[in-house]
Design a protein around this motif. Structure first.
Motif, PDB file in Angstrom:
ATOM      1  N   TYR A   1      -6.834   2.920 -11.040  1.00 48.14           N
ATOM      2  CA  TYR A   1      -5.453   3.369 -10.868  1.00 48.14           C
ATOM      3  C   TYR A   1      -5.362   4.817 -10.382  1.00 48.14           C
ATOM      4  O   TYR A   1      -4.275   5.306 -10.107  1.00 48.14           O
ATOM      5  N   PHE A   2      -6.477   5.507 -10.327  1.00 46.90           N
ATOM      6  CA  PHE A   2      -6.449   6.953 -10.091  1.00 46.90           C
ATOM      7  C   PHE A   2      -7.610   7.294  -9.169  1.00 46.90           C
ATOM      8  O   PHE A   2      -8.510   8.027  -9.516  1.00 46.90           O
ATOM      9  N   SER A   3      -7.567   6.708  -7.977  1.00 46.34           N
ATOM     10  CA  SER A   3      -8.766   6.678  -7.147  1.00 46.34           C
ATOM     11  C   SER A   3      -8.720   7.601  -5.942  1.00 46.34           C
ATOM     12  O   SER A   3      -9.744   7.876  -5.349  1.00 46.34           O
ATOM     13  N   GLU A   4      -7.530   8.074  -5.560  1.00 46.53           N
ATOM     14  CA  GLU A   4      -7.427   8.850  -4.330  1.00 46.53           C
ATOM     15  C   GLU A   4      -6.443   9.978  -4.525  1.00 46.53           C
ATOM     16  O   GLU A   4      -5.349   9.787  -5.015  1.00 46.53           O
TER      17      GLU A   4
ATOM     18  N   ASP B   1       0.838   8.829  -3.255  1.00 46.84           N
ATOM     19  CA  ASP B   1       1.775   8.048  -2.452  1.00 46.84           C
ATOM     20  C   ASP B   1       2.776   7.264  -3.294  1.00 46.84           C
ATOM     21  O   ASP B   1       3.948   7.150  -2.938  1.00 46.84           O
ATOM     22  N   ILE B   2       2.322   6.708  -4.406  1.00 46.35           N
ATOM     23  CA  ILE B   2       3.162   5.778  -5.160  1.00 46.35           C
ATOM     24  C   ILE B   2       4.419   6.456  -5.705  1.00 46.35           C
ATOM     25  O   ILE B   2       5.451   5.797  -5.907  1.00 46.35           O
ATOM     26  N   GLU B   3       4.391   7.751  -5.904  1.00 42.81           N
ATOM     27  CA  GLU B   3       5.558   8.433  -6.455  1.00 42.81           C
ATOM     28  C   GLU B   3       6.725   8.466  -5.473  1.00 42.81           C
ATOM     29  O   GLU B   3       7.848   8.773  -5.868  1.00 42.81           O
ATOM     30  N   ARG B   4       6.449   8.165  -4.214  1.00 49.03           N
ATOM     31  CA  ARG B   4       7.553   8.111  -3.249  1.00 49.03           C
ATOM     32  C   ARG B   4       8.378   6.843  -3.395  1.00 49.03           C
ATOM     33  O   ARG B   4       9.463   6.737  -2.823  1.00 49.03           O
ATOM     34  N   VAL B   5       7.874   5.869  -4.147  1.00 50.43           N
ATOM     35  CA  VAL B   5       8.614   4.630  -4.377  1.00 50.43           C
ATOM     36  C   VAL B   5       9.602   4.882  -5.523  1.00 50.43           C
ATOM     37  O   VAL B   5       9.209   5.224  -6.633  1.00 50.43           O
TER      38      VAL B   5
ATOM     39  N   TYR C   1       1.836  14.382   4.747  1.00 48.16           N
ATOM     40  CA  TYR C   1       3.154  13.957   5.217  1.00 48.16           C
ATOM     41  C   TYR C   1       3.070  13.109   6.493  1.00 48.16           C
ATOM     42  O   TYR C   1       4.064  12.923   7.184  1.00 48.16           O
ATOM     43  N   THR C   2       1.863  12.605   6.793  1.00 46.57           N
ATOM     44  CA  THR C   2       1.746  11.586   7.828  1.00 46.57           C
ATOM     45  C   THR C   2       2.446  10.326   7.324  1.00 46.57           C
ATOM     46  O   THR C   2       2.452  10.045   6.131  1.00 46.57           O
ATOM     47  N   ASP C   3       3.006   9.565   8.228  1.00 46.42           N
ATOM     48  CA  ASP C   3       3.723   8.341   7.848  1.00 46.42           C
ATOM     49  C   ASP C   3       2.709   7.274   7.454  1.00 46.42           C
ATOM     50  O   ASP C   3       2.097   6.628   8.306  1.00 46.42           O
ATOM     51  N   VAL C   4       2.505   7.110   6.154  1.00 52.39           N
ATOM     52  CA  VAL C   4       1.535   6.122   5.668  1.00 52.39           C
ATOM     53  C   VAL C   4       2.187   5.088   4.756  1.00 52.39           C
ATOM     54  O   VAL C   4       1.508   4.239   4.189  1.00 52.39           O
ATOM     55  N   ILE C   5       3.511   5.145   4.593  1.00 55.71           N
ATOM     56  CA  ILE C   5       4.240   4.184   3.770  1.00 55.71           C
ATOM     57  C   ILE C   5       5.375   3.612   4.611  1.00 55.71           C
ATOM     58  O   ILE C   5       6.152   4.362   5.201  1.00 55.71           O
ATOM     59  N   ASP C   6       5.459   2.295   4.652  1.00 53.19           N
ATOM     60  CA  ASP C   6       6.536   1.659   5.414  1.00 53.19           C
ATOM     61  C   ASP C   6       7.229   0.598   4.567  1.00 53.19           C
ATOM     62  O   ASP C   6       6.646   0.035   3.639  1.00 53.19           O
TER      63      ASP C   6
ATOM     64  N   MET D   1       1.679   0.371   1.469  1.00 50.80           N
ATOM     65  CA  MET D   1       0.948   1.633   1.434  1.00 50.80           C
ATOM     66  C   MET D   1      -0.533   1.331   1.262  1.00 50.80           C
ATOM     67  O   MET D   1      -0.927   0.192   1.027  1.00 50.80           O
ATOM     68  N   MET D   2      -1.356   2.365   1.375  1.00 49.86           N
ATOM     69  CA  MET D   2      -2.783   2.191   1.154  1.00 49.86           C
ATOM     70  C   MET D   2      -3.022   1.823  -0.309  1.00 49.86           C
ATOM     71  O   MET D   2      -2.602   2.532  -1.209  1.00 49.86           O
ATOM     72  N   TRP D   3      -3.698   0.703  -0.530  1.00 53.48           N
ATOM     73  CA  TRP D   3      -4.050   0.320  -1.895  1.00 53.48           C
ATOM     74  C   TRP D   3      -5.414  -0.360  -1.858  1.00 53.48           C
ATOM     75  O   TRP D   3      -5.536  -1.572  -1.882  1.00 53.48           O
ATOM     76  N   GLU D   4      -6.439   0.452  -1.778  1.00 54.42           N
ATOM     77  CA  GLU D   4      -7.827  -0.005  -1.755  1.00 54.42           C
ATOM     78  C   GLU D   4      -8.595   0.804  -2.791  1.00 54.42           C
ATOM     79  O   GLU D   4      -9.368   1.708  -2.447  1.00 54.42           O
ATOM     80  N   PRO D   5      -8.391   0.537  -4.087  1.00 54.40           N
ATOM     81  CA  PRO D   5      -8.929   1.434  -5.114  1.00 54.40           C
ATOM     82  C   PRO D   5     -10.440   1.586  -5.099  1.00 54.40           C
ATOM     83  O   PRO D   5     -10.952   2.683  -5.338  1.00 54.40           O
TER      84      PRO D   5
END
Length: 723
Positions: free
Chosen positions: A150-153, A159-163, A267-272, A339-343
């Motif tokens: 859960y705490f890998s990157e 990123d997840i806090e932007r949700v 701040y690159t667009d990595v969440i859509d 979003m990126m989710w490859e732990p």
């Protein structure tokens, strides 16, 4: 005789078979030595990488178990069990992207070496609890090796806090939509009045240094006490020094003998967001994708939450499409967030980064492409300097506007894999001899050698320039024969360029207006004579700070301007009347709070650490220290984010936290400073021992080599055997 042997065998088997986990962990601890230097920095030595991870986690728990545990309570989605039902949507957000069962599966499928490190992570924390029975965890009484998934990157959160948890709640509790934000999407938007988050990274080639060696500024801007300073060494090639977010088992921002890495928020667009067309078909929820209908993946998750002295439960559905989990609705339409989710891969990249010995190895590591939330500023002992703008960039149709939710039923809107690293915005050894990034545009990272915006898809970088970027670009062209101390001086330049136009603009308004709107002439003279630098004795800095904040909140400007453009407008085009009225309001506010507007910045801007609590509190009646630094929003490189907390004075809580300057060569040299101190325990001598040096910019020499560590050793012990 046979009976005797049989009894002896059974006796020995019984001892071995019943050997407690405590004795097993104690045996592992024998392979580890922790040396604490004169600032309490833990230098961990182990035979294997797993030994070093065990010792690293044990030492982190010694320094601030409260923060280690809190980070994992949040990350694994169990915060409501501690903080109550209001936190349950934070927990649901964590589980939407990965359930506990999925985290366990990721751990089980990880490479053997990574599983061994995860095991050591859990062993180190559990051994700390076993050897410290006086410590009462808030929740986690046993750490499990799947939890690091859960705490890998990057940082905790990332990123997840932007949700938005508000939108999750609206959907999963009330089946409601929330209105779009000002950017036309459902992601959270940073409050423009909050202290800007991010960091500074600067790499200098040997052409510009006195020694001929490359240098690196490691200057993360985080909340204070968010990271500890650590050194982890093994006989398997690990020798990394730097900052670790509490609970991580890898050095996040730091260096080894040959390479150094500094991360700045990208701040690159990595969440859509993908709007899904959903229909009920044959009792199943289906979503449209091109000409077909696909089944929505549906699971249930039961979350616990605290209510008074009892623990209750709520069960939620979890919906996912191939785009990602359904996180909210917009105009009645379900929205999946990608979003990126490859732990596993992210942990692999985060850890192996710390062991690379040259740029070729570092560049190969970047091909893992899971460092989604950060840019990387790099330097090494071979003299290379480099910059990577993000490291996880989905390939998209550049004709589609991904700043807004897109049509998830259109296959053309799907991510088409990831850009290879060589297609991303990168720099290697630019001809100007320096690279800088301060969460600003990469297109000014290296003067005329910067990447060109027109060479890249629009989504690869939309972030504009900021005042810290302007500040760096003003200083770096003048660099020559730089030393480590010179790099520190550069990093703490007192200029605050946000006021270059704003303050002359209000002085001009005063001079050219017949109606002075009650602004005292003495205040105007203070501002007229100002050199736009901050310091404890500066009255102008006091006025400028509050004037800038008030103008941000109350000034009028055309829409669509970035911060630099807005401040230029306020200083040059805003009505004189508005400028003077806001200044008068500002002076009245300062006078009301402090008895006079004529007050030095250090009397207002303070450093105070009363206890080790995660949520800080402050008291104007308790001792504090004057600070001359200023907010990063004003372009101060040495960012000091301060505000009131039911107080009149401003107290710093974010900005410069761990800072290091590193010189690579035949031997690595470094200096560092940490806000406050290494320990979260108010009774520790290292709770506050770096406060005054932090304010005075009095960096300590880093003890990197074993002989230097031993020369400064104040404690040497094995886990579980500290005196």
């Amino acid at each position: 005789m046979r009976k005797i042997y049989l009894l002896l065998f059974l006796f020995l088997f019984g001892i071995t078979g019943c050997m407690s986990p405590k004795s097993e962990l104690a045996k592992k601890a024998e392979n580890i030595t922790i040396i604490r230097d004169d600032f309490g920095v833990p230098h961990i030595y182990g035979k294997t990488d797993a030994d070093a991870v065990f010792g690293l986690m044990y030492a982190q728990a010694e320094d601030d178990f409260n923060r280690v545990e809190r980070n994992y309570i949040w990350a694994i989605g169990r915060l409501a069990e501690v903080e109550g039902e209001d936190a349950i949507y934070s927990d649901l957000r964590a589980r939407l992207f990965m359930t506990k069962e999925e985290a366990i599966a990721n751990y089980e499928n990880a490479p053997a070496w990574l599983k061994e490190l995860c095991d050591a992570w859990a062993d180190g924390l559990n051994y700390y609890l076993e050897t410290h029975p006086e410590v009462t965890p808030k929740l986690i009484t046993e750490f499990e090796p799947w939890m690091p998934m859960y705490f890998s990157e990057g940082s905790i959160g990332g990123d997840i806090e932007r949700v938005s948890t508000r939108r999750i709640k609206a959907f999963y509790e009330n089946n409601e939509s929330l209105s779009l934000n000002e950017f036309g999407n459902g992601l959270t938007v940073t409050d423009p009045y909050e202290e800007p988050k991010g960091s500074n990274g600067i790499a200098i080639s040997g052409e510009l240094t006195e020694s001929g060696n490359a240098m690196l500024l490691i200057n993360p801007h985080t909340s204070f006490y968010f990271r500890g300073e650590v050194h982890a060494v093994s006989e398997e090639g690990l020798n990394a020094y730097g900052a670790v977010t509490w609970g991580q088992f890898f050095i996040y921002q730091g260096f080894n003998e040959k390479t150094g890495w500094m991360h700045t928020s990208t701040y690159t667009d990595v969440i859509d967001e993908f709007k899904q067309v959903i229909e009920e078909r044959d009792g199943k929820k289906m979503y449209k994708y091109g000409d077909e209908w696909r089944e929505v993946e549906e699971k249930e998750v039961t979350l616990k939450y605290k209510e008074g002295d009892t623990i209750k439960e709520r069960t939620f559905p979890i919906y996912r499409t191939h785009h990602g989990p359904i996180t909210h609705m917009i105009d009645g339409q379900w929205v999946a967030t990608a979003m990126m989710w490859e732990p596993v891969k992210a942990l692999e990249q985060s850890y192996t980064r710390t062991k690379k010995s040259n740029h070729d190895e570092f560049r190969e590591m970047m091909d893992i492409k899971t460092n989604s939330s950060n840019n990387t500023v790099y330097a090494d002992a071979d003299g290379n300097i480099a910059y990577y703008h993000g490291n996880f960039i989905p390939v998209r149709d550049d004709n589609i506007d991904y700043t807004k939710p897109v049509d998830g039923s259109d296959p053309a809107a799907d991510w088409q894999g990831l850009h290879p690293v060589d297609e991303a915005i990168t720099l290697l050894n630019p001809g100007n001899g320096w690279i800088q990034n301060s969460n600003s545009t990469p297109f000014t990272a290296a003067a005329e050698f910067s990447p060109k915006k027109e060479d890249y898809p629009s989504y690869m970088s939309r972030i504009p320039e900021n005042f810290r970027g302007l500040h760096s670009r003003r200083l770096l062209p003048e660099v020559e024969n730089l030393t480590l101390d010179g790099l520190i001086e550069l990093a703490y330049s007192p200029l605050v360029p946000a006021f270059d136009e704003l303050i002359p603009g209000v002085v001009r308004a005063y001079d050219q207006s017949s109606n002075k709107h009650g602004v005292p002439a003495e205040a105007i003279e203070v501002l007229r004579d100002w050199d736009f630098t901050t310091g404890t004795e500066s009255v102008a800095m006091t006025i400028a700070h509050f004037y800038g904040m008030n103008y941000m909140r109350n000034g009028k400007a055309p829409s669509g301007l970035n911060m630099i453009e807005r401040f230029s407008y306020y200083g040059n085009k805003a009505p004189f009347k508005e400028r003077l009225e806001i200044l008068k309001t500002t002076l009245d506010q300062i006078e009301e709070d402090f008895g006079t507007w004529n007050i030095a910045w250090g009397e207002v801007n303070r450093f105070q650490r009363l206890d080790g609590s995660i949520q800080p509190h402050f008291d104007d009646n308790q001792p504090s220290l004057p600070v001359g630094f200023a907010s990063g929003r004003w372009g101060a490189l040495a960012s000091y984010g301060a505000r009131t907390y039911d107080t009149k004075k401003l107290y710093g809580t974010s900005g410069n936290s761990f800072v290091a300057v590193v010189e690579f060569g035949e031997k690595v040299k470094a200096k560092s400073i940490l806000a406050g101190g290494q320990s979260g325990d108010p009774d520790s001598p290292h709770f506050y021992d770096q406060a005054q040096p932090y304010i005075d910019v009095d960096f300590k020499d880093v003890a990197y080599y074993r002989e230097d560590v031993e020369a400064r050793a104040k404690e040497t012990y094995k886990p579980g055997k500290r005196n």
